[in-house]
Design an enzyme around this catalytic site. Structure first.
Site, PDB file in Angstrom:
ATOM      1  CD  GLU A 188      -0.915  29.193  31.086  1.00 29.90           C
ATOM      2  OE1 GLU A 188       0.290  29.150  31.390  1.00 29.90           O
ATOM      3  OE2 GLU A 188      -1.780  29.811  31.759  1.00 29.90           O
ATOM      4  CG  HIS A 236       0.650  29.241  34.821  1.00 20.62           C
ATOM      5  ND1 HIS A 236       1.189  29.948  33.760  1.00 20.62           N
ATOM      6  CD2 HIS A 236       1.455  29.488  35.883  1.00 20.62           C
ATOM      7  CE1 HIS A 236       2.276  30.584  34.155  1.00 20.62           C
ATOM      8  NE2 HIS A 236       2.460  30.326  35.446  1.00 20.62           N
ATOM      9  CB  CYS A 248       1.795  33.713  35.940  1.00 19.71           C
ATOM     10  SG  CYS A 248       3.161  33.228  37.032  1.00 19.71           S
TER      11      CYS A 248
END
Length: 229
Positions: A212, A210, A111
């Site tokens: 994660e 993202h 990001c």
């Protein structure tokens, strides 16, 4: 075999924890979990220290998500929607980015990390995507990930062991002018650049989404594998 040391940059923000209310160096724990599961040793990097020395102690680097970059770094005035600018974090991460690229350190930008990479190499940013694409799907609500499909290049698709992807998005900015030395490796259906890699680097790539936020973490595994090499 020893776990490769993977540095992950972090926020410095006011935070409440146990009995305390004070500035803290913090990072969503999902980053730590993904690096550990991929076989790396995660180390959280606050915006402090000497970048070249720090890069020399790492086997890999993640520049994590966060607030907006100071638009002055790419020659623009701030838009009304640009926010959470932390110039001390810009200073630290731009220095670390330069040191990592010079050292050939395996790198993953997430990001904000993609935006740091593009601006550090001379590119610019769209400061508010709804003004560009006419919708808010890239960042649907505060603290809420959106899900948008992205079209992957063959190389990036190989990391994900498949074709296109519908990852978690939370960004209101994105690449406008692509920096020299970067190759686009993913786009969303509205044309926004969603991933890039550094041309000629062994492993230096960044995604606007993202990873994660998802249980599966092929990008983290790819980074740790590159760090082992």
């Amino acid at each position: 075999m020893a776990r490769p040391v993977i540095g992950v940059t972090c926020y410095v923000e006011p935070a409440r924890f146990t009995v305390w209310d004070m500035p803290a160096a913090l990072l969503p724990y999902m980053y730590v979990e993904h690096v550990e599961r991929a076989g790396g040793q995660p180390v959280i990097l606050p915006p402090a220290g000497e970048p070249a020395e720090l890069a020399g102690r790492l086997d890999g680097l993640i520049i994590a998500g966060g607030g907006d970059i100071d638009p002055a770094r790419y020659g623009s005035a701030p838009a009304p929607q640009t926010g959470y600018v932390r110039k001390f974090r810009d200073d630290a991460e731009f220095g670390l980015m330069a040191a990592a690229l010079e050292a050939g350190l395996p790198f993953l930008g997430i990001c904000r990390g993609l935006q740091v990479l593009n601006v550090a190499l001379g590119g610019t940013l769209h400061q508010h995507l709804p003004d560009v694409v006419g919708h808010t799907d890239h960042s649907p609500a505060p603290g809420t990930f959106g899900r948008l499909p992205v079209r992957l290049s063959p190389g990036l698709a190989k990391i994900y062991d498949g074709g296109d992807l519908t990852p978690a998005h939370y960004h209101h900015q994105a690449i406008d002018r692509l920096a020299d030395g970067l190759e686009v490796t993913a786009r969303s259906d509205d044309g926004i650049i969603e991933a890039v890699e550094v041309t000629g680097a062994a492993f230096a790539l960044a995604v606007q989404w993202h990873p994660e936020a998802d249980e599966d973490g092929p990008l983290f595994h790819a980074l740790v594998a590159a760090a082992r090499r």
